[in-house]
Write a protein that holds these residues in place. Structure first.
Motif, PDB file in Angstrom:
ATOM      1  N   TRP A 125      -9.715  15.275 -14.229  1.00 32.87           N
ATOM      2  CA  TRP A 125      -8.507  14.777 -14.224  1.00 32.87           C
ATOM      3  C   TRP A 125      -7.608  15.511 -13.400  1.00 32.87           C
ATOM      4  O   TRP A 125      -6.705  15.299 -12.302  1.00 32.87           O
ATOM      5  CB  TRP A 125      -7.875  14.512 -15.569  1.00 32.87           C
ATOM      6  CG  TRP A 125      -8.423  13.229 -16.311  1.00 32.87           C
ATOM      7  CD1 TRP A 125      -9.743  12.864 -15.987  1.00 32.87           C
ATOM      8  CD2 TRP A 125      -7.963  12.468 -17.507  1.00 32.87           C
ATOM      9  NE1 TRP A 125     -10.082  11.909 -16.904  1.00 32.87           N
ATOM     10  CE2 TRP A 125      -8.975  11.741 -18.107  1.00 32.87           C
ATOM     11  CE3 TRP A 125      -6.729  12.700 -18.196  1.00 32.87           C
ATOM     12  CZ2 TRP A 125      -8.644  10.864 -18.987  1.00 32.87           C
ATOM     13  CZ3 TRP A 125      -6.573  11.901 -19.321  1.00 32.87           C
ATOM     14  CH2 TRP A 125      -7.595  11.024 -19.917  1.00 32.87           C
ATOM     15  N   VAL A 126      -7.580  17.015 -13.673  1.00 35.63           N
ATOM     16  CA  VAL A 126      -6.519  17.854 -12.888  1.00 35.63           C
ATOM     17  C   VAL A 126      -7.205  17.543 -11.330  1.00 35.63           C
ATOM     18  O   VAL A 126      -6.209  17.565 -10.436  1.00 35.63           O
ATOM     19  CB  VAL A 126      -6.832  19.328 -13.180  1.00 35.63           C
ATOM     20  CG1 VAL A 126      -6.123  20.234 -12.481  1.00 35.63           C
ATOM     21  CG2 VAL A 126      -6.298  19.312 -14.717  1.00 35.63           C
ATOM     22  N   LEU A 127      -8.383  17.619 -11.236  1.00 34.56           N
ATOM     23  CA  LEU A 127      -8.800  17.754  -9.827  1.00 34.56           C
ATOM     24  C   LEU A 127      -8.486  16.382  -8.993  1.00 34.56           C
ATOM     25  O   LEU A 127      -7.736  16.310  -7.971  1.00 34.56           O
ATOM     26  CB  LEU A 127     -10.258  17.814  -9.498  1.00 34.56           C
ATOM     27  CG  LEU A 127     -10.822  17.620  -8.272  1.00 34.56           C
ATOM     28  CD1 LEU A 127     -10.591  18.816  -7.343  1.00 34.56           C
ATOM     29  CD2 LEU A 127     -12.167  17.438  -7.801  1.00 34.56           C
ATOM     30  N   GLY A 128      -8.598  15.252 -10.083  1.00 35.78           N
ATOM     31  CA  GLY A 128      -8.184  13.979  -9.273  1.00 35.78           C
ATOM     32  C   GLY A 128      -6.701  14.092  -8.993  1.00 35.78           C
ATOM     33  O   GLY A 128      -6.115  13.494  -7.870  1.00 35.78           O
ATOM     34  N   ALA A 129      -5.825  14.648  -9.698  1.00 35.66           N
ATOM     35  CA  ALA A 129      -4.363  14.659  -9.476  1.00 35.66           C
ATOM     36  C   ALA A 129      -3.981  15.500  -8.239  1.00 35.66           C
ATOM     37  O   ALA A 129      -3.308  15.277  -7.367  1.00 35.66           O
ATOM     38  CB  ALA A 129      -3.715  15.085 -10.664  1.00 35.66           C
ATOM     39  N   LEU A 130      -4.740  16.595  -8.235  1.00 38.41           N
ATOM     40  CA  LEU A 130      -4.667  17.520  -7.071  1.00 38.41           C
ATOM     41  C   LEU A 130      -5.044  16.757  -5.661  1.00 38.41           C
ATOM     42  O   LEU A 130      -4.216  16.883  -4.967  1.00 38.41           O
ATOM     43  CB  LEU A 130      -5.348  18.593  -7.423  1.00 38.41           C
ATOM     44  CG  LEU A 130      -4.924  19.833  -8.380  1.00 38.41           C
ATOM     45  CD1 LEU A 130      -6.091  20.937  -8.383  1.00 38.41           C
ATOM     46  CD2 LEU A 130      -3.749  20.353  -7.845  1.00 38.41           C
ATOM     47  N   PHE A 131      -5.948  16.369  -6.001  1.00 36.28           N
ATOM     48  CA  PHE A 131      -6.547  15.408  -4.653  1.00 36.28           C
ATOM     49  C   PHE A 131      -5.530  14.344  -4.214  1.00 36.28           C
ATOM     50  O   PHE A 131      -5.045  14.228  -3.027  1.00 36.28           O
ATOM     51  CB  PHE A 131      -7.804  14.761  -4.890  1.00 36.28           C
ATOM     52  CG  PHE A 131      -8.319  13.779  -4.019  1.00 36.28           C
ATOM     53  CD1 PHE A 131      -9.379  14.497  -2.976  1.00 36.28           C
ATOM     54  CD2 PHE A 131      -8.216  12.458  -3.904  1.00 36.28           C
ATOM     55  CE1 PHE A 131      -9.930  13.896  -1.860  1.00 36.28           C
ATOM     56  CE2 PHE A 131      -8.841  11.656  -2.779  1.00 36.28           C
ATOM     57  CZ  PHE A 131      -9.776  12.406  -1.897  1.00 36.28           C
ATOM     58  N   VAL A 132      -5.182  13.694  -5.024  1.00 35.35           N
ATOM     59  CA  VAL A 132      -3.966  12.544  -4.851  1.00 35.35           C
ATOM     60  C   VAL A 132      -2.704  13.097  -4.292  1.00 35.35           C
ATOM     61  O   VAL A 132      -2.280  12.885  -3.342  1.00 35.35           O
ATOM     62  CB  VAL A 132      -3.827  11.659  -6.005  1.00 35.35           C
ATOM     63  CG1 VAL A 132      -2.567  10.579  -5.678  1.00 35.35           C
ATOM     64  CG2 VAL A 132      -5.024  10.723  -6.463  1.00 35.35           C
ATOM     65  N   ALA A 133      -2.499  14.273  -5.047  1.00 34.28           N
ATOM     66  CA  ALA A 133      -1.064  14.971  -4.352  1.00 34.28           C
ATOM     67  C   ALA A 133      -1.455  15.328  -3.325  1.00 34.28           C
ATOM     68  O   ALA A 133      -0.240  15.358  -2.205  1.00 34.28           O
ATOM     69  CB  ALA A 133      -0.625  15.926  -5.384  1.00 34.28           C
TER      70      ALA A 133
ATOM     71  N   PRO B 226      -8.984  22.313  -2.329  1.00 29.87           N
ATOM     72  CA  PRO B 226     -10.240  23.003  -2.148  1.00 29.87           C
ATOM     73  C   PRO B 226     -10.207  24.045  -3.671  1.00 29.87           C
ATOM     74  O   PRO B 226     -11.482  24.187  -4.360  1.00 29.87           O
ATOM     75  CB  PRO B 226     -10.338  23.720  -1.125  1.00 29.87           C
ATOM     76  CG  PRO B 226      -9.046  23.616  -0.484  1.00 29.87           C
ATOM     77  CD  PRO B 226      -8.370  22.424  -0.914  1.00 29.87           C
ATOM     78  N   LEU B 227      -8.986  24.385  -3.823  1.00 31.93           N
ATOM     79  CA  LEU B 227      -8.942  25.331  -4.914  1.00 31.93           C
ATOM     80  C   LEU B 227      -9.416  24.658  -6.422  1.00 31.93           C
ATOM     81  O   LEU B 227      -9.902  25.181  -7.274  1.00 31.93           O
ATOM     82  CB  LEU B 227      -7.390  26.140  -5.117  1.00 31.93           C
ATOM     83  CG  LEU B 227      -7.029  26.856  -3.973  1.00 31.93           C
ATOM     84  CD1 LEU B 227      -5.798  27.415  -4.362  1.00 31.93           C
ATOM     85  CD2 LEU B 227      -8.112  28.002  -3.738  1.00 31.93           C
ATOM     86  N   GLY B 228      -8.943  23.439  -6.309  1.00 29.19           N
ATOM     87  CA  GLY B 228      -9.375  22.462  -7.617  1.00 29.19           C
ATOM     88  C   GLY B 228     -10.977  22.509  -7.822  1.00 29.19           C
ATOM     89  O   GLY B 228     -11.227  22.513  -8.999  1.00 29.19           O
ATOM     90  N   TYR B 229     -11.530  22.279  -6.810  1.00 28.06           N
ATOM     91  CA  TYR B 229     -13.012  22.102  -6.775  1.00 28.06           C
ATOM     92  C   TYR B 229     -13.552  23.391  -7.119  1.00 28.06           C
ATOM     93  O   TYR B 229     -14.662  23.630  -7.738  1.00 28.06           O
ATOM     94  CB  TYR B 229     -13.509  22.058  -5.213  1.00 28.06           C
ATOM     95  CG  TYR B 229     -13.409  20.419  -4.937  1.00 28.06           C
ATOM     96  CD1 TYR B 229     -14.106  19.488  -5.282  1.00 28.06           C
ATOM     97  CD2 TYR B 229     -12.389  19.970  -4.216  1.00 28.06           C
ATOM     98  CE1 TYR B 229     -14.393  18.039  -5.129  1.00 28.06           C
ATOM     99  CE2 TYR B 229     -12.160  18.566  -3.959  1.00 28.06           C
ATOM    100  CZ  TYR B 229     -13.316  17.730  -4.403  1.00 28.06           C
ATOM    101  OH  TYR B 229     -13.062  16.364  -4.074  1.00 28.06           O
ATOM    102  N   ILE B 230     -12.981  24.665  -6.408  1.00 27.85           N
ATOM    103  CA  ILE B 230     -13.590  25.923  -6.908  1.00 27.85           C
ATOM    104  C   ILE B 230     -13.202  26.378  -8.432  1.00 27.85           C
ATOM    105  O   ILE B 230     -14.185  26.722  -8.952  1.00 27.85           O
ATOM    106  CB  ILE B 230     -12.678  26.996  -6.120  1.00 27.85           C
ATOM    107  CG1 ILE B 230     -13.224  26.792  -4.497  1.00 27.85           C
ATOM    108  CG2 ILE B 230     -13.006  28.443  -6.591  1.00 27.85           C
ATOM    109  CD1 ILE B 230     -12.467  27.862  -3.605  1.00 27.85           C
ATOM    110  N   ALA B 231     -12.161  25.819  -9.022  1.00 30.93           N
ATOM    111  CA  ALA B 231     -11.956  26.211 -10.498  1.00 30.93           C
ATOM    112  C   ALA B 231     -13.003  25.468 -10.999  1.00 30.93           C
ATOM    113  O   ALA B 231     -13.558  26.120 -12.140  1.00 30.93           O
ATOM    114  CB  ALA B 231     -10.399  25.607 -10.657  1.00 30.93           C
ATOM    115  N   GLY B 232     -13.369  24.082 -10.757  1.00 30.88           N
ATOM    116  CA  GLY B 232     -14.345  23.418 -11.517  1.00 30.88           C
ATOM    117  C   GLY B 232     -15.963  24.160 -11.396  1.00 30.88           C
ATOM    118  O   GLY B 232     -16.530  24.268 -12.381  1.00 30.88           O
TER     119      GLY B 232
END
Lengths: 382, 518
Positions: free
Chosen positions: B197-205, B443-449
């Motif tokens: 969900w965090v990644l989804g939010a980061l992506f949309v933002a 990209p940082l969202g992806y890296i965190a996951g």
């Protein structure tokens, strides 16, 4: 053995047979994609792709569920066949992987490979997947080369229980002509189903003519291949299991005996065959007949179920080993524990519910047939 | 036939699984996150009848579809790979592990497959309410699917609800609820889904800020930002909370993973948590006596508190775990690695002897060996360990991956708070720095996951199933060359797919939503 356990093993074999039947029926998506090759205009092809494109996920999901259900109910098959016939399954998977993105990507800007490449992937999957799935099912009767040694688990250097005796790892199945015959029959049947599905789903004269044209010669080839396989099956030696000792032995005319011993299975199988042929005949004979997909589709489910039940019921080894007869898998020696089969049986109570919402959603989408106008309307299309 | 399992076969099989899992995890979190965000947007449309919200939802759905297709393509391989490359595992635990996969198919995948078709093709064909339900059911299907696959994964990290049956030579399920609702699974589910969900939010933002940066579709972008920021903050806070619970769970069930993550060689009471640190690259094995760190800054007693919920609680380090001798929470004394391996070998020998005795119908002897087996079963997997150094997972990879995950997680919380605050107080359409920062965070969202999964999976090595089955005994007996070939085929296919998917997505983003408002 506990009678509940025996019942659940039979029940789960029924579920697997049902899923196999549904899978072969749903491969009308694959068969339909092969017909792209015969379409004359881009408009026709676009309608075809969009027609199968609304259903491909069902086929895909059924394949995944078939795998999951087999894993949960007969894990020794899962480990032996997938780990052994590595290349046969891998090629099937590769084509499904390519298919999965091909719908979504083909018409989009920036897809790197171009529309025709993605269409080629769809056709590749359409040709190969049904054929190889059919080949894999044929090995349920013709056998495979594997050895199951549970005691290997105590050999710490080489603890692998199931090993494949052929270095071809599944591709050796292509060395047996009867695997080709059933594989071919399934592949052609998928194309026939695909054609019937288009006739039903697409409101366009050209697509219907193309579909009907391919059906004509496909039907002839299918009948020849299918009848040949059935005759071979009825005359062939089979792999029987002694339920008391678990010993596997060769029994002449085993599959003929199975059909004779299990009239219900025979009726299901024959009814399936009659429906398959009736759907084909009615579609070919009457130009206005558009419900062929339902007749032949239902027939396909029943006929495949009949074959699978003939392979597994009545003390038969459904996955025979030609390398070591006693390694052959039966529904008794390869199943999960009583507890797991029971727990999972409760889950299957949900299947009718799942089928119901699929049916409902399917109808809601298909109420309006696909037309060339819809393709141009700017709505979501592939 | 293979006489012994070559190390290269294990390595390539692991590499293939890791590669396919990592690719899969590029697409899944966005699916999970976007599904919710689209659902919220379409719900607003349904409630208000405001067409603008419909267009907003439809734009994100279009991106969802592109991403979803590759997620499906990479996912099918993961399921079948258990059979193709980990066949021994499939037999030994199919009784337990197969069930969640089958349920996932029956309950989740069909729901996804059915309603995603309605979501994409149903506009104008079905009622507004049915369409909205379909959008939510697509997301629900994806989330249920995550539940079951994470149940399966959690079970490998902390096996419960089963018993080994020496007659059938496998583990058999005894308690389905224990498997399906194990605390490890619950924590894993929330932590993992929230990260999606965090990644989804980061992506949309981030994508919305692209439009703000380009001064296009401003209203659309602000609308999307609003949903993303609130949703993202909630998700990242829950992710942080479950991350902490997850750490506690790991301390209980996988102490070696915790030690590796912390680079903790010598444990003790009141151990500090390394906030920042740099490992000594010269350190090659746990017992070479070299200093583990070049420098580090500890938060005093924090690790003990996180792991035991007591500031002075005992946390074993890698050397303690190898040497044993310390007191376990239940009052018993921990065994050394050598003792565990010894007990494992006794278990395996007892199993062989038991089966021999059964074949020879020597029931007295069978009973005796069975008892020996049961007494030593908790260490069964250790019997396959050839060198005890195999028991130590890769420390640097775990140490850094963990820190990357945690720091990025913290950064995301700060970011979402900042966005909410700025949107409330100020006009963010002119804040160029915010637009660029938001784009950079995708990209940082992806890296965190990915970093999180590295900790989860590399941290449990050498175990496929904790303490029960090491990777070397879980494998399929095929030629290394076959696995290497399929590895490269997958690598090429997935990389091309990723490149094509990313390019398509960029083009679609550049095109923007269907109806421009300004």
């Amino acid at each position: 053995m506990d009678s509940t356990y025996i019942f659940l093993q039979q029940y789960w074999w029924f579920v697997i047979s049902l899923l196999a039947g549904l899978l072969v029926f749903l491969m009308f998506v694959q068969g339909g994609n092969v017909l792209l090759f015969f379409a004359k205009s881009e408009e026709e092809r676009k309608m075809m792709v969009n027609s199968t494109g609304r259903k491909w996920e069902f086929t895909f999901t059924t394949l995944v569920t078939f795998g999951g259900a087999f894993f949960a109910s007969f894990p020794l098959f899962y480990s032996t066949s997938f780990g052994g016939a590595y290349w046969l399954w891998m090629i099937i998977l590769f084509t499904f992987v390519l298919q999965a993105v091909s719908y979504e990507f083909q018409s989009k800007n920036g897809n790197l490979l171009g529309k025709s490449t993605y269409r080629f992937f769809l056709m590749l999957n359409g040709k190969l997947a049904p054929f190889l799935v059919g080949t894999a099912v044929a090995t349920f009767f013709t056998g495979s080369e594997f050895i199951v040694m549970k005691d290997n688990m105590t050999e710490t250097m080489m603890p692998v229980i199931s090993t494949w005796a052929s270095p071809w790892h599944g591709l050796e199945a292509l060395g047996n002509i009867w695997n080709w015959v059933l594989g071919g029959a399934v592949a052609i049947l998928a194309q026939i189903l695909g054609a019937m599905y288009f006739i039903n789903n697409i409101d366009d004269k050209r697509v219907r003519n193309t579909s009907r044209r391919t059906m004509l010669w496909n039907s002839a080839i299918f009948v020849v291949l299918f009848v040949a396989f059935v005759v071979y099956l009825l005359l062939k030696d089979g792999y029987a299991v002694n339920p008391a000792s678990g010993e596997i032995y060769i029994e002449p005319y085993k599959y003929l005996h199975n059909f004779l011993a299990m009239p219900v299975v025979t009726v299901i199988f024959l009814l399936g065959v009659v429906l398959v042929l009736a759907g084909i005949a009615l579609t070919l004979l009457s130009k206005g007949f558009r419900k062929g997909i339902w007749l032949t589709g239902a027939g396909t489910v029943l006929a495949v179920m009949g074959l699978m039940m003939c392979a597994g019921y009545n003390n038969t080894a459904y996955y025979p080993s030609t390398a070591d007869l006693q390694s052959s898998l039966t529904i008794f020696n390869s199943s999960s524990s009583l507890f797991t089969l029971k727990t999972m049986a409760y889950v299957t109570i949900l299947i009718p519910f799942v089928l119901a919402y699929i049916f409902y959603a399917w109808r809601a989408i298909d109420r309006k047939k696909i037309t060339s106008n819809e393709m141009k309307s700017g709505e979501h299309t592939y | 036939m293979i006489e012994s399992i070559p190390t290269a076969l294990i390595d390539w099989s692991r590499a293939q699984f890791a590669m396919t899992a990592m690719y899969h995890w590029i697409f899944v979190p966005l699916t999970l996150g976007l599904a919710m965000i689209m659902g919220i947007m379409e719900t607003v449309y349904y409630k208000t009848g405001d067409e603008k919200w419909k267009h907003t939802a439809r734009f994100w759905m279009k991106l969802f579809g592109i991403n979803f297709a590759i997620g499906v393509a990479t996912g099918i391989i993961l399921e079948f790979q258990f059979g193709t490359n980990w066949s021994n595992y499939s037999w030994l635990v199919g009784d337990i592990f197969g069930a969640p996969l089958a349920i996932e198919g029956i309950l989740a995948f069909f729901m996804e497959a059915t309603f995603i078709a309605v979501m994409f093709f149903g506009w104008g064909k079905v009622s507004k309410g049915f369409h909205l339900a379909s959008t939510w059911l697509t997301g629900l299907g994806a989330t249920i699917s995550a539940w079951w696959i994470l149940v399966a994964n959690a079970w490998m990290q902390h096996p419960v609800g089963m018993t080994f049956n020496p007659d059938t030579m496998r583990n058999e399920m005894t308690d389905f609820l224990a498997v399906a609702t194990s605390p490890t699974a619950v924590v894993k589910f929330f932590h993992t889904v929230m990260s999606g969900w965090v990644l989804g939010a980061l992506f949309v933002a981030g994508v919305s800020c692209y439009f703000l940066l380009k001064k296009r579709e401003m209203q659309f972008a602000l609308r999307s930002m609003k949903v993303a920021a609130g949703f993202g903050l909630a998700a990242s806070l829950i992710a942080a909370f479950t991350g902490d619970t997850s750490g506690y769970d790991i301390a209980k069930h996988q102490p070696m993973k915790l030690a590796a993550v912390e680079g903790l060689y010598e444990g003790g009471n009141g151990v500090g948590l390394t906030a920042v640190g740099m490992l000594n690259p010269q350190k090659e094995s746990y017992d070479d006596g070299k200093e583990p760190f070049i420098f580090k800054i500890d938060l005093p007693k924090m690790l003990s508190f996180l792991a035991t919920r007591e500031a002075d609680g005992y946390v074993p380090g890698i050397n303690n775990l190898m040497k044993g001798g310390y007191t376990l929470p239940d009052g018993t004394t921990a065994l050394s690695a050598d003792e565990k391996i010894q007990r494992g070998k006794i278990a395996i020998t007892a199993l062989a002897d038991y089966r021999k005795a059964v074949k020879e119908k020597d029931s007295a002897s069978a009973e005796m060996h069975r008892k020996t087996l049961e007494e030593n079963m908790p260490y069964f997997g250790y019997g396959y360990i050839k060198d005890k150094s195999e028991l130590v997972p890769n420390v640097p990879l775990n140490f850094y991956a963990f820190r990357i995950m945690v720091m990025l997680g913290g950064l995301f919380i700060v970011y979402f708070i900042a966005v909410i605050f700025l949107m409330w107080k100020k006009d963010i359409t002119r804040m160029k720095w915010l637009h660029i920062a938001s784009l950079a965070l995708i990209p940082l969202g992806y890296i965190a996951g990915q970093a999180g999964w590295i900790v989860a999976e590399v941290g449990r090595q050498p175990w496929t199933i904790q303490d029960m089955l090491p990777v070397s005994a879980a494998i399929s007996g095929i030629e290394t060359s076959s696995v290497r070939t399929t590895f490269f085929i997958f690598l090429v296919i997935f990389t091309v797919m990723l490149a094509a998917g990313a390019t398509i997505m960029c083009k679609e983003i550049r095109k923007g939503p269907e109806s421009s408002e300004q």
